[in-house]
Every structure is written in structure tokens, then in C-alpha cells.
Design a protein around this motif. Structure first.
Motif, PDB file in Angstrom:
ATOM      1  N   ALA A  42      29.457  28.814  38.534  1.00 42.53           N
ATOM      2  CA  ALA A  42      30.062  29.755  39.154  1.00 42.53           C
ATOM      3  C   ALA A  42      28.892  30.944  39.699  1.00 42.53           C
ATOM      4  N   ASP A  43      29.523  31.545  40.622  1.00 45.74           N
ATOM      5  CA  ASP A  43      28.510  32.562  41.331  1.00 45.74           C
ATOM      6  C   ASP A  43      28.098  33.629  40.181  1.00 45.74           C
ATOM      7  N   PRO A  44      26.774  33.712  40.080  1.00 41.83           N
ATOM      8  CA  PRO A  44      26.130  34.458  38.952  1.00 41.83           C
ATOM      9  C   PRO A  44      26.270  35.825  39.253  1.00 41.83           C
ATOM     10  N   ASN A  45      26.801  36.346  40.753  1.00 40.01           N
ATOM     11  CA  ASN A  45      26.825  37.567  41.049  1.00 40.01           C
ATOM     12  C   ASN A  45      28.419  38.128  40.815  1.00 40.01           C
ATOM     13  N   ASN A  46      29.091  37.323  40.249  1.00 44.43           N
ATOM     14  CA  ASN A  46      30.632  37.399  39.953  1.00 44.43           C
ATOM     15  C   ASN A  46      30.832  37.073  38.674  1.00 44.43           C
ATOM     16  N   ILE A  47      32.000  37.665  37.888  1.00 42.98           N
ATOM     17  CA  ILE A  47      32.228  37.172  36.799  1.00 42.98           C
ATOM     18  C   ILE A  47      32.849  35.725  36.757  1.00 42.98           C
ATOM     19  N   ALA A  48      32.729  35.201  35.617  1.00 46.38           N
ATOM     20  CA  ALA A  48      33.064  33.821  35.153  1.00 46.38           C
ATOM     21  C   ALA A  48      33.695  33.665  33.740  1.00 46.38           C
ATOM     22  N   SER A  49      35.033  33.226  33.639  1.00 46.70           N
ATOM     23  CA  SER A  49      35.647  32.942  32.405  1.00 46.70           C
ATOM     24  C   SER A  49      35.604  34.425  31.538  1.00 46.70           C
ATOM     25  N   PRO A  50      36.024  35.319  31.925  1.00 41.86           N
ATOM     26  CA  PRO A  50      36.325  36.498  31.185  1.00 41.86           C
ATOM     27  C   PRO A  50      36.767  36.254  29.935  1.00 41.86           C
ATOM     28  N   ASP A  51      36.549  37.026  28.841  1.00 46.27           N
ATOM     29  CA  ASP A  51      37.174  36.607  27.672  1.00 46.27           C
ATOM     30  C   ASP A  51      37.629  38.021  27.019  1.00 46.27           C
ATOM     31  N   ASN A  52      36.671  38.801  26.931  1.00 47.95           N
ATOM     32  CA  ASN A  52      37.047  40.313  25.927  1.00 47.95           C
ATOM     33  C   ASN A  52      36.760  41.408  26.917  1.00 47.95           C
ATOM     34  N   LEU A  53      37.740  42.212  27.027  1.00 49.96           N
ATOM     35  CA  LEU A  53      37.912  43.473  27.779  1.00 49.96           C
ATOM     36  C   LEU A  53      38.168  44.741  27.120  1.00 49.96           C
ATOM     37  N   LYS A  54      37.540  45.613  27.629  1.00 53.65           N
ATOM     38  CA  LYS A  54      37.528  47.031  27.189  1.00 53.65           C
ATOM     39  C   LYS A  54      37.555  48.045  28.218  1.00 53.65           C
ATOM     40  N   PHE A  55      38.260  48.867  28.136  1.00 56.01           N
ATOM     41  CA  PHE A  55      38.240  50.122  29.283  1.00 56.01           C
ATOM     42  C   PHE A  55      37.727  51.511  28.425  1.00 56.01           C
ATOM     43  N   SER A  56      36.790  52.016  29.589  1.00 58.17           N
ATOM     44  CA  SER A  56      36.285  53.393  28.998  1.00 58.17           C
ATOM     45  C   SER A  56      37.083  54.514  29.987  1.00 58.17           C
ATOM     46  N   GLU A  57      37.760  55.427  29.358  1.00 57.78           N
ATOM     47  CA  GLU A  57      38.546  56.341  30.092  1.00 57.78           C
ATOM     48  C   GLU A  57      37.541  57.511  30.529  1.00 57.78           C
ATOM     49  N   THR A  58      36.316  57.668  29.761  1.00 59.69           N
ATOM     50  CA  THR A  58      35.358  58.675  30.216  1.00 59.69           C
ATOM     51  C   THR A  58      34.663  58.119  31.518  1.00 59.69           C
ATOM     52  N   LEU A  59      34.193  56.795  31.358  1.00 55.13           N
ATOM     53  CA  LEU A  59      33.503  56.354  32.510  1.00 55.13           C
ATOM     54  C   LEU A  59      34.490  55.472  33.512  1.00 55.13           C
ATOM     55  N   ARG A  60      35.675  55.576  33.421  1.00 52.27           N
ATOM     56  CA  ARG A  60      36.360  54.868  34.382  1.00 52.27           C
ATOM     57  C   ARG A  60      35.959  53.359  34.770  1.00 52.27           C
ATOM     58  N   THR A  61      35.716  53.004  33.849  1.00 50.71           N
ATOM     59  CA  THR A  61      35.022  51.328  33.982  1.00 50.71           C
ATOM     60  C   THR A  61      35.866  50.528  32.841  1.00 50.71           C
ATOM     61  N   LEU A  62      36.153  49.328  33.622  1.00 54.21           N
ATOM     62  CA  LEU A  62      36.403  48.075  32.784  1.00 54.21           C
ATOM     63  C   LEU A  62      35.220  47.284  32.562  1.00 54.21           C
ATOM     64  N   PHE A  63      35.190  47.055  31.173  1.00 51.31           N
ATOM     65  CA  PHE A  63      33.848  46.179  30.707  1.00 51.31           C
ATOM     66  C   PHE A  63      34.366  44.996  30.282  1.00 51.31           C
ATOM     67  N   ILE A  64      33.741  43.912  30.776  1.00 51.19           N
ATOM     68  CA  ILE A  64      33.950  42.432  30.807  1.00 51.19           C
ATOM     69  C   ILE A  64      33.194  41.610  30.299  1.00 51.19           C
ATOM     70  N   GLY A  65      33.523  41.083  29.038  1.00 48.75           N
ATOM     71  CA  GLY A  65      32.564  39.963  28.521  1.00 48.75           C
ATOM     72  C   GLY A  65      32.949  38.697  28.802  1.00 48.75           C
ATOM     73  N   GLU A  66      31.934  37.842  28.902  1.00 52.34           N
ATOM     74  CA  GLU A  66      32.044  36.311  29.484  1.00 52.34           C
ATOM     75  C   GLU A  66      32.006  35.338  28.045  1.00 52.34           C
ATOM     76  N   ASP A  67      32.754  34.312  28.226  1.00 49.78           N
ATOM     77  CA  ASP A  67      32.583  33.232  27.420  1.00 49.78           C
ATOM     78  C   ASP A  67      32.909  32.108  28.152  1.00 49.78           C
ATOM     79  N   SER A  68      31.792  31.289  28.845  1.00 51.75           N
ATOM     80  CA  SER A  68      31.867  30.655  29.751  1.00 51.75           C
ATOM     81  C   SER A  68      30.923  29.694  29.860  1.00 51.75           C
ATOM     82  N   GLY A  69      31.214  28.255  30.104  1.00 47.85           N
ATOM     83  CA  GLY A  69      30.078  27.202  30.566  1.00 47.85           C
ATOM     84  C   GLY A  69      29.675  27.251  32.074  1.00 47.85           C
ATOM     85  N   ASN A  70      30.412  27.921  32.772  1.00 55.52           N
ATOM     86  CA  ASN A  70      30.031  28.236  33.934  1.00 55.52           C
ATOM     87  C   ASN A  70      28.755  28.851  34.437  1.00 55.52           C
TER      88      ASN A  70
END
Length: 406
Positions: free
Chosen positions: A286-314
Motif C-alpha cells: 500500500a502507498d506509504p504516503n497514505n493510510i493502510a488498514s486503519p485500526d484505532n482512531l482518536k480525535f483531538s478537539e483542541t488540534l481539530r485532528t483525527l489520529f489514525i493508528g495502523e495494524d497492517s501487513g500492507n
């Protein structure tokens, strides 16, 4: 195999499957101790990082399964998950790569945890008391519903009252102990493959779900697997993506009853999608400049940012990503050792003016596709794969300097 089951269940011959697959809640006493409480009323599904909404009553849940569903639970009382109503989503128009699909919520049932636990451990209800589930079509199809579950076609039918269990008790047991089958029988969109972590953006009233893969039961034309569920992506995407759900109140369920929540998902659409590629020189599929198999997500209201952790063989090295919902920028902010999963994610906003992004990794070197010499070096660094690192990233929302700790 037998030793594993002995360790897991105590006695593999007497363990009751209906005591497993339920959601545990850890209640902290503020003094460093916690108590685990098992809730039998949030559905017996493959729960993965559920999200409780700001009303402290509405819970939305992914389902880490093939032919899994999108589920919602609304507690009777605030901050009390021991009783409430369980729903499954039905998409009333096609959900695909580019569409926005409306949701109709199907009510599966209302109960409390003790009622279901008593059905299992006091009354001794068994699968044979609840429903018939056949892998081949019966000669007489009367009363049977054809469903697809875990890529297998089944013919199911609820039992009538039997062995001292009333029809109402059997329907409750079906909803809360055979949730996958019952949700499919009731017409839920049981189509997702590995819908994982969920989080919420409170300001915009948007929730997000991680889709580790878009394949199998989600793909148009997979006629042997796809039921009439309106989840029909055009092509397989092993890199997966992130699904957004818009939230509001005053919604009604399939029986036209008002849903008692201001945080009900009413439509879904994709906001991020990975990109599959032929294997590159590092082994990425999978393109290393993009997400692959997102697993856990958390959102920061302060930073207006969605954080995305991967668990991927890609990705040979899984990453932690930051997606700013205002600027739409996607940035890779952390890399794990080869074969490890980026997990333990949490966004803690504005502690003494700082935001903390908790992060860790686990099972370093756990990939059959790693070159033997690389795998050996990773395992050597992390105690044969049994060691890991836990840490955090801090971000000052006023003057965005970054400090990393481990």
C-alpha cells in the motif's frame, strides 16, 4: 490447541460460549484500582474500540468481523451501560467510494445485563433453544430467512416457545446472544469487513470508523457473499479507509419510534481511503504516503485532528497519522518497528495547556512477509517480539512545537 482452550476457558468441555463476546467496562476507583464489569446487553459481536458519545448514554460500535454490522446502543440512564436498547444500521441507499448513504436504525431489542446473564447462567439457554441455523437450504423454506455471515450462506429461523423459554425470551436471546444472525435476519446492513475503532468529533457532530479492509462482503458483484445490504464498493481495497458518520437527534427507528439520542448517526460517507500498490522495494503493498488498514482512531478537539493508528501487513512499518479536518492535510507522525501494530492510541486535550497523544506498539516482527534477516533483527531488539514501547507525543496548540517521549 487443547491447552490454549484450557487456559482460556478453565475447562474447554464445560465453558459456555454465551459467556464470551460481551463488552467489559473497567471502572476505576481513583486510587489506582479498577473493577471489570461484563455487560451482556451491548450485543455479542466483535467489539473494537467503541465510542460513548458526550451524552454518556449513546454508544456506537464497529464490528471486527466479515459480514459485520454498524451497531448502536442507547443506555436507559446516563453513565450506566447495564440496561438499554440495541440497534443495527441499515443503509437505505448505496454506500460506496463516493456516496453519502442514509441510515435507518433497526431496533434489535431492549434489556438489561442481568436478564441476559440469567438466561445464560441460571436458565441455561442454549443455541438449540434460540434458532435454527442451516448451511444447506431446507426442503421447506417456510419461515426461514437466507442470510450471509462470515462469507457463508445460512438459512435461519427463530424457534417458537420451547423448554420453558417464552417467545419473547427467545427473541431477546437472539438479539443479545446471537446478535450477528439476528441483525441479519432483521435486515441490517451486515456487510462490513473488519470495521474497527470508532471516535467522535464533538464540535462537528461527526463520528469516524476505521475500515481495516474494503473487500469480500463489501464489494459489488461478489454475488455469493453480498446480501441486499446496500454496501457496494466497486473494487477491493486492502488498504481500507476511514468512514465518517454525521450525527443528529430526532431520528426514528424502523418501527417509527423516536430514538432517544441527540447523537444518532444518520448518514455515512468515506473521508479517507488508502491506495493499494504493487510491492515496492521495502515490501509495502500500500502507498506509504497514505493510510493502510486503519485500526484505532482518536480525535483531538483542541488540534481539530483525527489520529489514525495502523495494524497492517500492507505497510512494512505501520504508522500513526494525523488528519486535520480543517485543512484536510494528512501527516505521518510516527513509525513502528517492522511488523508491529500502532496501538494504544488516545488524545488527551489541554492538560496544563498541552495536548498528549498517547501511543505504543505491540508484536514487533510479527509478519510472515518480512525478509528473514530483518525479522531476526527486529525480534532480537524486542525480546522475541514480547517487548514493546509505550509513550506519548505532546503538541502545544498555541505554538506547535513537538516533543516526543518514550
Amino acid at each position: 490447541f487443547l491447552k490454549h482452550h484450557q487456559n482460556l476457558y478453565g475447562n474447554e468441555n464445560t465453558a459456555n460460549a454465551y459467556n464470551y463476546g460481551h463488552l467489559p467496562e473497567i471502572i476505576l476507583d481513583g486510587k489506582g484500582r479498577g473493577t471489570a464489569v461484563k455487560h451482556y446487553c451491548l450485543g455479542r459481536i466483535s467489539h473494537e474500540l467503541i465510542q460513548v458519545m458526550p451524552d454518556n448514554r449513546t454508544v456506537i460500535m464497529g464490528d471486527d468481523y466479515t459480514n459485520g454490522g454498524f451497531f448502536m446502543f442507547i443506555a436507559d440512564k446516563e453513565k450506566d451501560l447495564s440496561a438499554g436498547t440495541l440497534y443495527v444500521a441499515k443503509y437505505t441507499a448505496e454506500l460506496n467510494e463516493t456516496s453519502t448513504a442514509p441510515i435507518k436504525w433497526i431496533k434489535l431489542g431492549h434489556t438489561d445485563s442481568k436478564t441476559i446473564e440469567d438466561l445464560v447462567n441460571v436458565r441455561g439457554i442454549k443455541a438449540d433453544n434460540i434458532m435454527e441455523s442451516l448451511t444447506t437450504a431446507p426442503a421447506d423454506l417456510s419461515g426461514y430467512t437466507q442470510i450471509v455471515l462470515d462469507k457463508k450462506t445460512l438459512w435461519i429461523k427463530l424457534k417458537e416457545a420451547n423448554n420453558g423459554f417464552s417467545k419473547a425470551e427467545i427473541e431477546l436471546a437472539a438479539a443479545f446472544l446471537e446478535t450477528h444472525r439476528y441483525a441479519a435476519l432483521k435486515g441490517g446492513s451486515m456487510a462490513f469487513t473488519k470495521m474497527e475503532g470508532t471516535t467522535v468529533n464533538i464540535k462537528d457532530k461527526v463520528a469516524y470508523s476505521a475500515l481495516a479492509n474494503i473487500q469480500d462482503s463489501m464489494i459489488e458483484g461478489k454475488s455469493s457473499w453480498v446480501a441486499a445490504h446496500n454496501v457496494k464498493f466497486k473494487s477491493t481495497l486492502k488498504a481500507g479507509g476511514v468512514l465518517a458518520h454525521d450525527l443528529k437527534g430526532s431520528q426514528v427507528d424502523h418501527l417509527n419510534n423516536v430514538i432517544n439520542s441527540e447523537w444518532t448517526p444518520y448518514q455515512s460517507h468515506m473521508i479517507l481511503m488508502g491506495k493499494d500498490i504493487p510491492a515496492d522495494s521495502l515490501g509495502n503493498t500500500a502507498d506509504p504516503n497514505n493510510i493502510a488498514s486503519p485500526d484505532n482512531l482518536k480525535f483531538s478537539e483542541t488540534l481539530r485532528t483525527l489520529f489514525i493508528g495502523e495494524d497492517s501487513g500492507n505497510h512494512t512499518n505501520n504508522f500513526l497519522w494525523a488528519y486535520n479536518v480543517e485543512t484536510k492535510s494528512l501527516d505521518r507522525i510516527l513509525s513502528t518497528p517492522a511488523g508491529a501494530e500502532s496501538t494504544g492510541l488516545h488524545a488527551v486535550d489541554s492538560v496544563n495547556g498541552w495536548t498528549y497523544i498517547m501511543s505504543n506498539f505491540q508484536h514487533a516482527g510479527d509478519s510472515s512477509s518480512l525478509p528473514a534477516d530483518l525479522k531476526a533483527k527486529v525480534l532480537a531488539n524486542y525480546n522475541g517480539g514480547y517487548s514493546a514501547s509505550v509513550g506519548y507525543i505532546t503538541a502545544d496548540p498555541v505554538a506547535p512545537s513537538i516533543e516526543k517521549k518514550a
